[in-house]
Design a protein around this motif. Structure first.
Motif, PDB file in Angstrom:
ATOM      1  N   ILE A   4       0.894  -1.138  -0.098  1.00 33.70           N
ATOM      2  CA  ILE A   4       0.085   0.002  -0.101  1.00 33.70           C
ATOM      3  C   ILE A   4       0.876   1.278   0.006  1.00 33.70           C
ATOM      4  O   ILE A   4       1.847   1.396   0.874  1.00 33.70           O
ATOM      5  N   ARG A   7      -3.044   6.005   1.456  1.00 38.20           N
ATOM      6  CA  ARG A   7      -4.578   6.040   1.702  1.00 38.20           C
ATOM      7  C   ARG A   7      -4.991   7.413   1.716  1.00 38.20           C
ATOM      8  O   ARG A   7      -4.650   8.132   2.287  1.00 38.20           O
ATOM      9  N   GLU A 119      -0.367   9.037 -11.675  1.00 35.34           N
ATOM     10  CA  GLU A 119      -0.798   8.135 -10.751  1.00 35.34           C
ATOM     11  C   GLU A 119      -0.572   6.709 -10.955  1.00 35.34           C
ATOM     12  O   GLU A 119      -0.654   5.844 -10.002  1.00 35.34           O
ATOM     13  N   GLU A 120      -0.645   6.330 -12.374  1.00 29.77           N
ATOM     14  CA  GLU A 120      -0.747   4.982 -12.805  1.00 29.77           C
ATOM     15  C   GLU A 120       0.756   4.483 -13.243  1.00 29.77           C
ATOM     16  O   GLU A 120       0.936   3.164 -13.024  1.00 29.77           O
ATOM     17  N   TYR A 143       2.569  10.166  -4.498  1.00 31.13           N
ATOM     18  CA  TYR A 143       3.190   9.083  -3.494  1.00 31.13           C
ATOM     19  C   TYR A 143       4.597   9.462  -3.050  1.00 31.13           C
ATOM     20  O   TYR A 143       5.142   8.749  -2.520  1.00 31.13           O
ATOM     21  N   ASP A 212      -2.442   0.554  -8.644  1.00 30.18           N
ATOM     22  CA  ASP A 212      -3.901   0.440  -8.700  1.00 30.18           C
ATOM     23  C   ASP A 212      -4.615   0.763  -7.495  1.00 30.18           C
ATOM     24  O   ASP A 212      -4.141   0.596  -6.318  1.00 30.18           O
ATOM     25  N   GLU A 213      -5.848   0.706  -7.493  1.00 27.06           N
ATOM     26  CA  GLU A 213      -6.718   1.462  -6.359  1.00 27.06           C
ATOM     27  C   GLU A 213      -7.833   0.898  -6.160  1.00 27.06           C
ATOM     28  O   GLU A 213      -8.308   0.324  -7.313  1.00 27.06           O
ATOM     29  N   HIS A 214      -8.379   0.440  -4.883  1.00 28.86           N
ATOM     30  CA  HIS A 214      -9.625  -0.056  -4.502  1.00 28.86           C
ATOM     31  C   HIS A 214     -10.104   0.377  -3.181  1.00 28.86           C
ATOM     32  O   HIS A 214      -9.287   1.263  -2.373  1.00 28.86           O
ATOM     33  N   LEU A 222      -9.536   4.987   0.245  1.00 30.64           N
ATOM     34  CA  LEU A 222      -9.168   4.712  -1.323  1.00 30.64           C
ATOM     35  C   LEU A 222      -7.753   4.099  -1.044  1.00 30.64           C
ATOM     36  O   LEU A 222      -7.036   4.941  -0.598  1.00 30.64           O
ATOM     37  N   VAL A 224      -4.313   2.636  -2.328  1.00 30.57           N
ATOM     38  CA  VAL A 224      -3.412   2.562  -3.689  1.00 30.57           C
ATOM     39  C   VAL A 224      -2.334   1.551  -3.476  1.00 30.57           C
ATOM     40  O   VAL A 224      -1.593   1.678  -2.404  1.00 30.57           O
ATOM     41  N   GLU A 225      -2.175   0.625  -4.144  1.00 27.88           N
ATOM     42  CA  GLU A 225      -1.134  -0.428  -4.165  1.00 27.88           C
ATOM     43  C   GLU A 225      -0.387  -0.879  -5.308  1.00 27.88           C
ATOM     44  O   GLU A 225      -0.742  -0.505  -6.418  1.00 27.88           O
TER      45      GLU A 225
END
Length: 291
Positions: A4, A7, A119-120, A143, A212-214, A222, A224-225
């Motif tokens: 992670i 957050r 972000e990606e 990040y 990737d986020e979930h 949220l 982000v990993e």
């Protein structure tokens, strides 16, 4: 094992429907109506049709952006793709870096492109994580609190080539001339920006990863990993404008062959007629020749 890296509180996403007026020479779009939340936008993403793919007028649910990102590494040419498991469509696709355009960026969608890349696309070196730059503008560093940036190296983005026909927001031409299409199955306007990724010289140990986020519903956060063991970013090799059918991940400066099973390409690489794409996905690897 995944890690992670952020957050964050979920941002309330707002966008608008898009009125599209297309002719054989130009596509013009205008944001219309009240702001839409994510669920409201998804409700409008129902299949539509047009009589003439080169000339039509239509109001679509939303606008999205994608990045056709080219890369030359060790004197070989590649396209950058991301794996996505689509549960609703029950398929597994390789797609371009992409995202929905929020309401406040509908008139300048290139800003959304820069955010999505930052972000990606994660690039790690032995001396830290690389920040990106588009022309003279530095990309965001979402990040940096957990992924310390390299003080010596960064990557550069440049416009690769422009589409044949212009796209306008009202009366203003979009810079960088993205390719545009209306995706009929999802009732959406999509813009594809073509860019070249230039990695720094003498930067040891480069590894390319995907963030990737979930949603963590219990904590309403949220997450982000990233995952070193399961690369989600792939480099599709190109030779003389055609795909070789080979996929790689970039790990510690080395190209590692990858063979994901049962893959397709997303609809951005499907056949386009006029301003329209009708298919939900595209064949691998033939679709890469359409970029």
């Amino acid at each position: 094992m995944s890690r992670i890296i952020a957050r964050v509180n979920p941002v309330i996403f707002k966008t608008q429907a898009i009125h599209v007026k297309a002719s054989p020479e130009v596509l013009c779009y205008t944001p219309v109506g009240n702001p839409l939340g994510f669920a409201e936008m998804q409700d409008l993403r129902q299949p539509v049709s047009v009589d003439d793919p080169e000339s039509f007028e239509l109001t679509v649910a939303n606008m999205g952006v994608s990045v056709d990102l080219s890369l030359t590494w060790q004197e070989r040419d590649f396209r950058v793709l991301i794996r996505q498991d689509r549960t609703e469509q029950e398929d597994n696709v390789l797609k371009l870096i992409s995202g929905y355009v929020p309401a406040h960026e509908l008139r300048v969608p290139l800003l959304t492109v820069m955010t999505e890349i930052a972000e990606e696309l994660l690039l790690e070196s032995n001396r830290g994580w690389l920040q990106g730059r588009y022309m003279e503008t530095w990309l965001p560093t979402p990040y940096s609190a957990t992924l310390p940036l390299s003080k010596r190296h960064s990557y550069q983005l440049t416009s690769h080539h422009a589409a044949a026909h212009p796209v306008l927001c009202r009366e203003l031409h979009l810079i960088e001339r993205p390719r545009a299409y209306v995706h009929l199955p999802t009732n959406s306007l999509q813009l594809v920006y073509s860019m070249q990724l230039q990695l720094p010289d003498n930067c040891p140990g480069l590894t390319m990863l995907h963030a990737d986020e979930h949603m963590d519903t219990e904590k309403n956060q949220l997450l982000v990993e990233m995952n070193y063991q399961r690369p989600e970013i792939f480099l599709a090799e190109m030779r003389d404008g055609a795909a070789t059918g080979k996929l790689f991940s970039l790990e510690q400066g080395e190209l590692v062959p990858r063979r994901p099973k049962n893959i397709w390409l997303s609809e951005a690489l499907a056949p386009q007629t006029g301003w329209v794409i009708e298919e939900p996905r595209s064949q691998w690897p033939e679709g890469l020749t359409r970029l």
